[in-house]
Design an enzyme around this catalytic site. Structure first.
Site, PDB file in Angstrom:
ATOM      1  N   ASP A 147     107.738 -10.434  17.003  1.00 14.31           N
ATOM      2  CA  ASP A 147     106.941 -11.163  16.019  1.00 14.31           C
ATOM      3  C   ASP A 147     105.519 -11.348  16.537  1.00 14.31           C
ATOM      4  O   ASP A 147     105.297 -11.993  17.555  1.00 14.31           O
ATOM      5  CB  ASP A 147     107.581 -12.537  15.781  1.00 14.31           C
ATOM      6  CG  ASP A 147     106.842 -13.286  14.693  1.00 14.31           C
ATOM      7  OD1 ASP A 147     107.195 -13.105  13.511  1.00 14.31           O
ATOM      8  OD2 ASP A 147     105.896 -14.035  15.015  1.00 14.31           O
TER       9      ASP A 147
ATOM     10  N   TYR B 132      97.074 -13.350  16.670  1.00 12.96           N
ATOM     11  CA  TYR B 132      97.459 -13.307  18.096  1.00 12.96           C
ATOM     12  C   TYR B 132      96.648 -12.278  18.900  1.00 12.96           C
ATOM     13  O   TYR B 132      96.690 -12.282  20.125  1.00 12.96           O
ATOM     14  CB  TYR B 132      98.947 -12.950  18.266  1.00 12.96           C
ATOM     15  CG  TYR B 132      99.957 -13.846  17.593  1.00 12.96           C
ATOM     16  CD1 TYR B 132      99.576 -15.025  16.950  1.00 12.96           C
ATOM     17  CD2 TYR B 132     101.311 -13.519  17.599  1.00 12.96           C
ATOM     18  CE1 TYR B 132     100.523 -15.834  16.335  1.00 12.96           C
ATOM     19  CE2 TYR B 132     102.262 -14.325  16.995  1.00 12.96           C
ATOM     20  CZ  TYR B 132     101.857 -15.477  16.349  1.00 12.96           C
ATOM     21  OH  TYR B 132     102.799 -16.256  15.751  1.00 12.96           O
TER      22      TYR B 132
ATOM     23  N   LYS C 119     101.386 -10.731  10.597  1.00 12.25           N
ATOM     24  CA  LYS C 119     100.998 -11.752   9.604  1.00 12.25           C
ATOM     25  C   LYS C 119      99.508 -11.650   9.286  1.00 12.25           C
ATOM     26  O   LYS C 119      98.702 -11.438  10.203  1.00 12.25           O
ATOM     27  CB  LYS C 119     101.266 -13.165  10.136  1.00 12.25           C
ATOM     28  CG  LYS C 119     102.625 -13.351  10.779  1.00 12.25           C
ATOM     29  CD  LYS C 119     102.853 -14.779  11.245  1.00 12.25           C
ATOM     30  CE  LYS C 119     104.095 -14.864  12.098  1.00 12.25           C
ATOM     31  NZ  LYS C 119     103.891 -14.536  13.522  1.00 12.25           N
TER      32      LYS C 119
ATOM     33  N   HIS D 279     100.297 -15.856   6.866  1.00 16.19           N
ATOM     34  CA  HIS D 279     100.469 -16.705   8.057  1.00 16.19           C
ATOM     35  C   HIS D 279     100.549 -18.191   7.729  1.00 16.19           C
ATOM     36  O   HIS D 279     101.095 -18.983   8.503  1.00 16.19           O
ATOM     37  CB  HIS D 279      99.294 -16.456   9.011  1.00 16.19           C
ATOM     38  CG  HIS D 279      99.600 -16.762  10.436  1.00 16.19           C
ATOM     39  ND1 HIS D 279      99.210 -15.968  11.477  1.00 16.19           N
ATOM     40  CD2 HIS D 279     100.271 -17.792  11.012  1.00 16.19           C
ATOM     41  CE1 HIS D 279      99.620 -16.489  12.626  1.00 16.19           C
ATOM     42  NE2 HIS D 279     100.263 -17.592  12.367  1.00 16.19           N
TER      43      HIS D 279
END
Ligand code: A2P
Length: 282
Positions: free
Chosen positions: A46, A51, A81, A115
Site C-alpha cells: 500500500d 508517500y 492513492k 486519499h
C-alpha cells in the site's frame, strides 16, 4: 473463526488480507524493504502519491518478479492513492502520474484510492468520474476511497454519474478507534474495510490486556492487534521497515482469539485516532 489469506472485492478481484503499509519508508529504502517483504510472504503493498515512494515500491516488486519465471504480476497486489483531485482535469493528471510511476515495472494498478474526502462533494464526484474512466481503460483494476465518512459515501451514491462502487474504504481502525458504525455501514454496502495503523502507531503495544493475551498464544502484542483486525473482517495494513517485525506481523493466521478476548481488547468507549481524522469533513 478462520481467516482467509485472500478475499474477493466487489470488483471481482482478489486481495490478500494483510498488506504492508509503506508510509514513511523512504524511496532509498523501499525497493529493498519491499523485496524482503515479498521474500517473507507479503503479496500486498500500500503506497500513495503523497508517500513519494511509488516508483521505489514498484521497483522492489519488479525485481522479485523478475527472479523466477513462475512469478506473475497477478501474484502481487499494488495500491496507490490520489492526493490532489480538486477538479476532473487534476484527477486525470494525478491518475496519469500514478500510472507513470509504475508503467515500466508493474504495468497496471490493482487498487487506486482517493486519499481523503478533502475538496467537497463536487471535487469528489469529478475525481470519481476520472477513476471510473481509469477502470474502463483497464490500467486500474479496482477503485476505492480512504478516510471517508458515511455522508461522503451517501453523497457519491446519490450522484447520477455513479457507475462503479468503491471496493474499499481505507480508514484508521484498531481497538481504540473502532469506528463500529462506519465499518458496519461500509460492510452493508459491500465496501471492504482496510485498516491503516492497526498497531495504533505502536503506541498500545504495552497495553496489559493485549500483553497477557499475547503471552497466552506465545505471540507478540503486534500480532494480537493484527489478528484482532482480521477477525473483525478488516484488511490490516501494518507498517514496518524492520525485516523481523515485518515477518512476524504476517504470522497471524495460525492462532485465533476467542470472542471473549476480542471483546476484552476492544475499546468502543473511546475514539483515539493516532493520525488525521477527516471522516467528519464537509
Ligand atoms: P518499525 O518500522 O521500526 O517496525 P502502524 O502500522 O499502526 O502505523 O504502526 C507502525 C509503527 O509500529 C512503526 O513505528 C513500526 O516501527 C512499529 N511496528 C511495526 N511492527 C511492529 C512490531 N511487530 N513490534 C513493535 N513495533 C512494530
Amino acid at each position: 473463526m478462520s481467516v482467509q489469506k485472500t478475499i474477493k472485492l466487489n470488483s471481482g478481484y482478489t486481495i490478500p488480507t494483510i498488506g504492508l503499509g509503506t508510509w514513511l519508508i523512504p524511496s532509498s529504502a523501499a525497493p529493498s524493504v519491499v523485496y524482503k517483504a515479498l521474500e517473507a510472504g507479503y503479496r500486498h503493498f500500500d503506497t500513495a502519491i503523497y508517500y513519494q515512494n511509488e516508483r521505489a515500491v514498484g521497483e522492489g516488486i519488479a525485481k522479485w518478479l523478475s527472479e523466477d519465471s513462475g512469478r506473475q504480476r497477478s501474484d502481487v497486489f499494488y495500491t496507490s492513492k490520489l492526493w490532489t483531485f480538486d477538479t476532473y482535469a487534476r484527477a486525470k493528471k494525478e491518475i496519469e502520474a500514478a500510472l507513470g510511476e509504475i508503467d515500466d515495472t508493474l504495468g497496471y494498478i490493482d487498487l487506486l484510492l482517493l486519499h481523503s474526502p478533502m475538496g467537497g462533494p463536487t471535487a469528489r464526484r469529478e475525481a470519481w468520474r476520472a477513476l471510473q474512466e481509469a477502470v474502463e481503460s483497464g490500467k486500474v483494476k479496482s477503485i476505492g476511497i480512504s478516510s471517508w465518512g458515511k455522508h461522503h459515501i451517501d453523497n457519491l451514491y446519490e450522484w447520477d454519474g455513479f457507475k462503479i462502487e468503491p471496493a474499499v474504504n481505507q480508514i484508521e481502525v484498531h481497538p481504540w478507534c473502532m469506528r463500529q458504525e462506519l465499518t458496519d455501514y461500509c460492510k452493508s454496502k459491500g465496501i471492504q474495510i482496510e485498516a491503516y495503523s492497526p498497531l495504533a502507531h505502536g503506541e498500545k503495544l504495552r497495553d496489559p490486556t493485549v500483553v497477557s493475551i499475547a503471552k497466552k498464544y506465545k505471540v507478540s502484542s503486534a500480532q494480537v492487534l493484527i489478528r484482532w483486525n482480521l477477525q473483525k473482517g478488516n484488511i490490516p495494513l501494518p507498517k514496518s521497515s524492520n525485516i523481523d517485525r515485518l515477518r512476524s506481523n504476517l504470522e497471524v493466521y495460525d492462532f485465533e482469539l476467542t470472542p471473549d478476548e476480542v471483546e476484552k481488547i476492544s475499546h468502543p468507549e473511546v475514539h483515539e485516532p493516532t493520525d488525521w481524522e477527516c471522516t467528519g469533513m464537509p
